[in-house]
Design a protein around this motif. Structure first.
Motif, PDB file in Angstrom:
ATOM      1  N   GLN A  38       0.839  -1.200   0.000  1.00  0.00           N
ATOM      2  CA  GLN A  38       0.000   0.000   0.000  1.00  0.00           C
ATOM      3  C   GLN A  38       0.871   1.247   0.000  1.00  0.00           C
ATOM      4  OE1 GLN A  38      -2.002  -0.927   3.743  1.00  0.00           O
ATOM      5  NE2 GLN A  38      -3.880  -1.406   2.644  1.00  0.00           N
ATOM      6  N   PHE A  39       0.481   2.241  -0.804  1.00  0.00           N
ATOM      7  CA  PHE A  39       1.204   3.504  -0.796  1.00  0.00           C
ATOM      8  C   PHE A  39       0.921   4.251   0.501  1.00  0.00           C
ATOM      9  CE2 PHE A  39       1.561   3.436  -5.562  1.00  0.00           C
ATOM     10  CZ  PHE A  39       2.934   3.669  -5.616  1.00  0.00           C
ATOM     11  N   LYS A  40       1.986   4.701   1.152  1.00  0.00           N
ATOM     12  CA  LYS A  40       1.878   5.535   2.337  1.00  0.00           C
ATOM     13  C   LYS A  40       2.785   6.766   2.177  1.00  0.00           C
ATOM     14  CE  LYS A  40      -0.934   3.095   4.944  1.00  0.00           C
ATOM     15  NZ  LYS A  40      -2.216   3.630   5.465  1.00  0.00           N
ATOM     16  N   VAL A  41       2.424   7.845   2.835  1.00  0.00           N
ATOM     17  CA  VAL A  41       3.191   9.084   2.726  1.00  0.00           C
ATOM     18  C   VAL A  41       4.457   8.996   3.564  1.00  0.00           C
ATOM     19  CG1 VAL A  41       3.189  11.575   3.104  1.00  0.00           C
ATOM     20  CG2 VAL A  41       1.104  10.429   2.303  1.00  0.00           C
ATOM     21  N   MET A  42       5.602   9.134   2.902  1.00  0.00           N
ATOM     22  CA  MET A  42       6.883   9.135   3.594  1.00  0.00           C
ATOM     23  C   MET A  42       7.328  10.539   3.976  1.00  0.00           C
ATOM     24  SD  MET A  42       7.710   6.012   3.917  1.00  0.00           S
ATOM     25  CE  MET A  42       9.338   6.309   4.596  1.00  0.00           C
ATOM     26  N   LEU A  43       6.908  11.514   3.200  1.00  0.00           N
ATOM     27  CA  LEU A  43       7.282  12.900   3.462  1.00  0.00           C
ATOM     28  C   LEU A  43       6.212  13.811   2.901  1.00  0.00           C
ATOM     29  CD1 LEU A  43      10.655  14.668   3.147  1.00  0.00           C
ATOM     30  CD2 LEU A  43       8.723  15.554   1.843  1.00  0.00           C
ATOM     31  N   ASP A  44       5.886  14.842   3.662  1.00  0.00           N
ATOM     32  CA  ASP A  44       4.857  15.769   3.210  1.00  0.00           C
ATOM     33  C   ASP A  44       5.267  17.202   3.529  1.00  0.00           C
ATOM     34  OD1 ASP A  44       1.974  15.639   2.124  1.00  0.00           O
ATOM     35  OD2 ASP A  44       1.897  17.159   3.700  1.00  0.00           O
ATOM     36  N   GLY A  45       5.202  18.045   2.530  1.00  0.00           N
ATOM     37  CA  GLY A  45       5.560  19.445   2.710  1.00  0.00           C
ATOM     38  C   GLY A  45       4.913  20.295   1.646  1.00  0.00           C
ATOM     39  N   GLY A  46       5.445  21.475   1.430  1.00  0.00           N
ATOM     40  CA  GLY A  46       4.890  22.361   0.417  1.00  0.00           C
ATOM     41  C   GLY A  46       5.394  23.771   0.564  1.00  0.00           C
ATOM     42  N   VAL A  47       4.802  24.661  -0.214  1.00  0.00           N
ATOM     43  CA  VAL A  47       5.160  26.077  -0.163  1.00  0.00           C
ATOM     44  C   VAL A  47       3.893  26.912  -0.046  1.00  0.00           C
ATOM     45  CG1 VAL A  47       7.325  25.816  -1.443  1.00  0.00           C
ATOM     46  CG2 VAL A  47       5.191  26.245  -2.692  1.00  0.00           C
ATOM     47  N   ILE A  48       4.007  28.072   0.587  1.00  0.00           N
ATOM     48  CA  ILE A  48       2.866  28.940   0.843  1.00  0.00           C
ATOM     49  C   ILE A  48       2.820  30.081  -0.159  1.00  0.00           C
ATOM     50  CG2 ILE A  48       1.723  30.369   2.582  1.00  0.00           C
ATOM     51  CD1 ILE A  48       3.603  28.990   4.640  1.00  0.00           C
ATOM     52  N   HIS A  49       1.590  30.460  -0.534  1.00  0.00           N
ATOM     53  CA  HIS A  49       1.371  31.684  -1.304  1.00  0.00           C
ATOM     54  C   HIS A  49       0.719  32.697  -0.385  1.00  0.00           C
ATOM     55  CE1 HIS A  49       1.702  30.117  -5.698  1.00  0.00           C
ATOM     56  NE2 HIS A  49       2.637  29.632  -4.920  1.00  0.00           N
ATOM     57  N   SER A  50       1.336  33.832  -0.252  1.00  0.00           N
ATOM     58  CA  SER A  50       0.855  34.825   0.699  1.00  0.00           C
ATOM     59  C   SER A  50      -0.207  35.745   0.115  1.00  0.00           C
ATOM     60  CB  SER A  50       2.030  35.675   1.208  1.00  0.00           C
ATOM     61  OG  SER A  50       2.697  36.306   0.119  1.00  0.00           O
ATOM     62  N   GLY A  51      -0.495  35.620  -1.157  1.00  0.00           N
ATOM     63  CA  GLY A  51      -1.485  36.489  -1.791  1.00  0.00           C
ATOM     64  C   GLY A  51      -2.885  35.916  -1.769  1.00  0.00           C
ATOM     65  N   ASN A  52      -3.562  35.960  -2.926  1.00  0.00           N
ATOM     66  CA  ASN A  52      -4.924  35.475  -3.080  1.00  0.00           C
ATOM     67  C   ASN A  52      -5.029  34.011  -2.660  1.00  0.00           C
ATOM     68  OD1 ASN A  52      -7.427  34.559  -4.059  1.00  0.00           O
ATOM     69  ND2 ASN A  52      -7.371  35.941  -5.807  1.00  0.00           N
ATOM     70  N   ALA A  53      -5.938  33.737  -1.713  1.00  0.00           N
ATOM     71  CA  ALA A  53      -6.063  32.392  -1.175  1.00  0.00           C
ATOM     72  C   ALA A  53      -6.668  31.394  -2.151  1.00  0.00           C
ATOM     73  CB  ALA A  53      -6.906  32.424   0.102  1.00  0.00           C
ATOM     74  N   THR A  54      -7.204  31.857  -3.271  1.00  0.00           N
ATOM     75  CA  THR A  54      -7.767  30.964  -4.283  1.00  0.00           C
ATOM     76  C   THR A  54      -6.898  30.903  -5.535  1.00  0.00           C
ATOM     77  OG1 THR A  54      -9.119  32.700  -5.311  1.00  0.00           O
ATOM     78  CG2 THR A  54     -10.101  31.478  -3.469  1.00  0.00           C
ATOM     79  N   GLU A  55      -5.772  31.590  -5.512  1.00  0.00           N
ATOM     80  CA  GLU A  55      -4.934  31.725  -6.698  1.00  0.00           C
ATOM     81  C   GLU A  55      -4.443  30.401  -7.253  1.00  0.00           C
ATOM     82  OE1 GLU A  55      -0.866  34.092  -8.102  1.00  0.00           O
ATOM     83  OE2 GLU A  55      -1.350  33.858  -5.974  1.00  0.00           O
ATOM     84  N   ALA A  56      -3.939  29.524  -6.389  1.00  0.00           N
ATOM     85  CA  ALA A  56      -3.374  28.259  -6.855  1.00  0.00           C
ATOM     86  C   ALA A  56      -4.432  27.381  -7.513  1.00  0.00           C
ATOM     87  CB  ALA A  56      -2.715  27.517  -5.691  1.00  0.00           C
TER      88      ALA A  56
END
Length: 307
Positions: free
Chosen positions: A148-166
């Protein structure tokens, strides 16, 4: 997809009585169905990522992460990489907050045992109200002993502008093949080749001249994530984003790594420091290497600098 931020098929078109056109239509439908097939392991990975997101909406964020994280899976809590199960076991359940996300890119190793996903996310402090934050997540998955696939690492980057932009910039794919952005490559028979030599060489080069290092080690198809920047999908896009950031040098302090059974895909993570002008900013990084005929190349990287 992690709140590391801790802010916390088609309808038939036309019908003809002509037998020839009917046959053509049938063949067209068959071809269309085949064209939407992807590697079975990648399809499973995308399905798991979507189920992970659905779990968060149906229940709550900690319940979802506790269900999908590997026992050795890590997340970034603002100070560094920590065990995700231990972290989320401390978080109260049934909260009003919500993370919403979906994958737009996925890739698996040649043996299908490891891969990564990325896409936009939104953070809602109250799930009955509008989003207050957004960005892009990046997750590394690996199959456990049960397959079964399991998450080994989880992260990301933040956008400080429009919260719906991405979400607006990168809508959820409607075609299954859209996820397979990083194309398969021929198997390289070089058992002595290790990614950590390339990682060390890249880190040393990036400590002297960041632009030069990335130009040498980035693959042509690459997923590059930086805060307040669009998700890069090509080497040219990635280099453009890096040039805009105007970072002279990086220091990457590796604290963990993993490699696929076939030895064709590897990831590492840890703390990051960057020199920009007369300032030094810190954060964390995740980097994925792929063994190609020309050597090990970076096919995905997430660097989040926040202090």
């Amino acid at each position: 997809m992690s709140p590391f931020l801790f802010i916390p098929l088609h309808a038939a078109r036309y019908y003809r009585r002509c037998r020839l056109l009917c046959v053509a239509l049938i063949l067209g439908c068959v071809y269309r169905g085949q064209s939407q097939q992807i590697d079975p392991d990648l399809a499973t990975l995308i399905q798991e990522e979507k189920a992970f997101a659905a779990k968060a909406e149906e229940t709550d964020v900690p319940t979802a992460f506790l269900a999908y994280l590997d026992s050795a899976g890590v997340i970034f809590n603002g100070e560094g990489a920590v065990n995700g199960i231990a972290q989320y076991s401390k978080v109260p359940k049934h909260g009003k907050d919500l993370l919403k996300w979906y994958p737009i890119i996925g890739h698996v190793s040649q043996g299908g045992d490891m891969g990564f996903t990325s896409g936009p996310f939104q953070f809602l402090a109250d799930r009955t109200q509008a989003a207050i934050g957004s960005g892009y997540f990046f997750s590394v998955w690996k199959k456990n002993v049960a397959g079964q696939f399991k998450v080994m690492l989880d992260g990301g980057v933040i956008h400080s502008g429009n919260a719906t932009e991405a979400f607006q910039r990168d809508p959820e794919p409607q075609s299954n093949t859209a996820y397979a952005y990083i194309l398969p490559i021929p198997k390289v028979n070089d058992s002595a080749s290790q990614p950590w030599e390339a990682e060390d060489a890249f880190s040393a080069a990036a400590g002297k001249n960041a632009d030069k290092a990335y130009k040498q080690y980035l693959a042509e198809e690459v997923v590059l994530l930086r805060s307040d920047r669009p998700l890069g999908k090509t080497r040219a896009d990635a280099l453009g984003t890096l040039a805009q950031q105007q970072i002279q040098s990086y220091q990457f302090i590796r604290s963990g790594e993993g490699i696929s059974k076939a030895g064709d895909l590897a990831y590492c993570f840890g703390k990051a420091k960057a020199v920009k002008g007369d300032k030094t900013v810190e954060g964390f990084f995740t980097r994925v290497w792929q063994r190609r005929p020309e050597g090990w190349k970076i096919v995905a990287e997430q660097v989040s600098l926040f202090r």
